[in-house]
Design a protein around this motif. Structure first.
Motif, PDB file in Angstrom:
ATOM      1  N   PHE A  33     -20.479 -31.720   6.381  1.00  0.00           N
ATOM      2  CA  PHE A  33     -20.032 -31.544   5.000  1.00  0.00           C
ATOM      3  C   PHE A  33     -18.793 -32.405   4.759  1.00  0.00           C
ATOM      4  O   PHE A  33     -17.858 -32.411   5.554  1.00  0.00           O
ATOM      5  N   SER A  40     -20.579 -29.350  -0.457  1.00  0.00           N
ATOM      6  CA  SER A  40     -21.340 -28.347  -1.201  1.00  0.00           C
ATOM      7  C   SER A  40     -22.036 -28.977  -2.405  1.00  0.00           C
ATOM      8  O   SER A  40     -23.130 -28.553  -2.793  1.00  0.00           O
ATOM      9  N   VAL A  43     -25.226 -30.506  -1.083  1.00  0.00           N
ATOM     10  CA  VAL A  43     -26.210 -29.448  -0.848  1.00  0.00           C
ATOM     11  C   VAL A  43     -26.834 -29.003  -2.168  1.00  0.00           C
ATOM     12  O   VAL A  43     -28.058 -28.812  -2.275  1.00  0.00           O
ATOM     13  N   TYR A  46     -29.445 -31.607  -3.280  1.00  0.00           N
ATOM     14  CA  TYR A  46     -30.704 -31.545  -2.523  1.00  0.00           C
ATOM     15  C   TYR A  46     -31.503 -30.292  -2.893  1.00  0.00           C
ATOM     16  O   TYR A  46     -32.739 -30.341  -2.992  1.00  0.00           O
ATOM     17  N   THR A  47     -30.820 -29.200  -3.105  1.00  0.00           N
ATOM     18  CA  THR A  47     -31.502 -27.965  -3.495  1.00  0.00           C
ATOM     19  C   THR A  47     -32.154 -28.120  -4.859  1.00  0.00           C
ATOM     20  O   THR A  47     -33.304 -27.709  -5.072  1.00  0.00           O
ATOM     21  N   THR A  69     -29.153 -26.365   5.756  1.00  0.00           N
ATOM     22  CA  THR A  69     -27.859 -26.571   6.402  1.00  0.00           C
ATOM     23  C   THR A  69     -27.815 -25.798   7.714  1.00  0.00           C
ATOM     24  O   THR A  69     -28.579 -24.852   7.918  1.00  0.00           O
ATOM     25  N   LEU A  84     -25.409 -30.787   6.759  1.00  0.00           N
ATOM     26  CA  LEU A  84     -26.700 -30.919   6.104  1.00  0.00           C
ATOM     27  C   LEU A  84     -27.693 -31.395   7.153  1.00  0.00           C
ATOM     28  O   LEU A  84     -27.370 -32.264   7.987  1.00  0.00           O
TER      29      LEU A  84
END
Length: 279
Positions: A33, A40, A43, A46-47, A69, A84
């Motif tokens: 990270f 964050s 992340v 990607y989510t 993660t 990640l």
């Protein structure tokens, strides 16, 4: 067992006690990270990408697969840290040639802190970013079994002029690439850049999506261009690929086309198209 990636060309490297990405033997890439909420934010991107059903499957192929993660032992010895877990884009490549190209005429995002804005603007002015709409962030070119790889210092790569960047793009598809002074022969341009599955075709496919997509705006994002140099020299399929990487500064598009990324992408396409036409 986790280890430093063999073919990383940009970013912080997990060597000499420093924090950087790691890879395993199963084809996964562990990216620590980033600080200041950038980890964050990546992340979150990607989510969002994984859950957005409006993104075509052929476009998803331009992004590394995302496996979530995980807490792993950090390369700097600081203990368990969040990473990640992504697809290792160079798994299976024995002797690849790789370029990391940062796209966009501006690399700072709206509402960026003054210090970050000034840092990005300085880099953009000192590199080919403002002139071309993209700059080289790092590269590693394979030449031969005897000569090995050409991997110049990142600082010298980033500060290349627009003319020198064009020369390096030519060296990417040449047999001799081992210094900045070598005259490129572009002998591999037709098989690496050209054809229905070549890099130029892939870039145009990505461009067609960016001409319509208003979901995301990509700031300070890179395109990774890579192919198997040794296979190509032996007359085999170069397995040329284009991937998008680095998503710590992706914002919601809110119905507006990402002209910053699109403009840089169009400029890169023109540069590569010109190499194909005149080589």
């Amino acid at each position: 067992m986790l280890k430093a990636p063999e073919h990383q060309v940009a970013g912080h490297e997990a060597r000499h006690g420093k924090l950087g990405p790691l890879v395993d033997d199963s084809g996964r890439f562990y990216k620590p990270f980033q600080s200041n909420e950038r980890g964050s934010a990546e992340v979150e991107f990607y989510t969002s990408l994984s859950s957005n059903t409006s993104i075509p499957d052929h476009i998803r192929g331009f992004f590394p697969a995302f496996y979530g993660t995980e807490l792993v032992e950090a390369s700097d010895g600081s203990g368990l840290q969040p990473h990640l877990v992504l697809q290792d884009l160079n798994v299976g490549r024995v002797h690849p040639s790789i370029m990391d190209i940062k796209i966009g005429t501006r690399t700072w995002y709206p509402q960026a802190p003054d210090r970050y804005f000034e840092k990005c603007l300085k880099k953009d002015r000192e590199t080919s970013t403002l002139h071309l709409g993209f700059r080289l962030s790092g590269l590693k070119f394979y030449e031969s079994e005897d000569s090995g790889y050409w991997k110049p210092d990142r600082k010298s790569v980033m500060k290349l002029s627009a003319e020198d960047v064009t020369s390096v793009l030519k060296k990417f598809v040449s047999t001799k690439t081992f210094d900045f002074n070598t005259v490129p022969d572009c002998s591999l341009a037709s098989v690496v850049f050209g054809g229905s599955t070549g890099i130029l075709s892939q870039l145009r496919e990505l461009k067609a999506w960016f001409e319509d997509q208003t979901i995301f705006h990509f700031y300070s994002c890179s395109l990774l261009l890579m192919y198997d140099k040794e296979k190509t020299l032996n007359g085999n399929n170069p397995v040329a690929e284009v991937k998008m990487i680095d998503f710590a500064h992706v914002l919601q598009g809110r119905g507006v086309i990402d002209h910053n990324f699109l403009g840089g992408l169009c400029s890169l396409i023109k540069s590569i198209d010109d190499i194909l036409k005149y080589s």
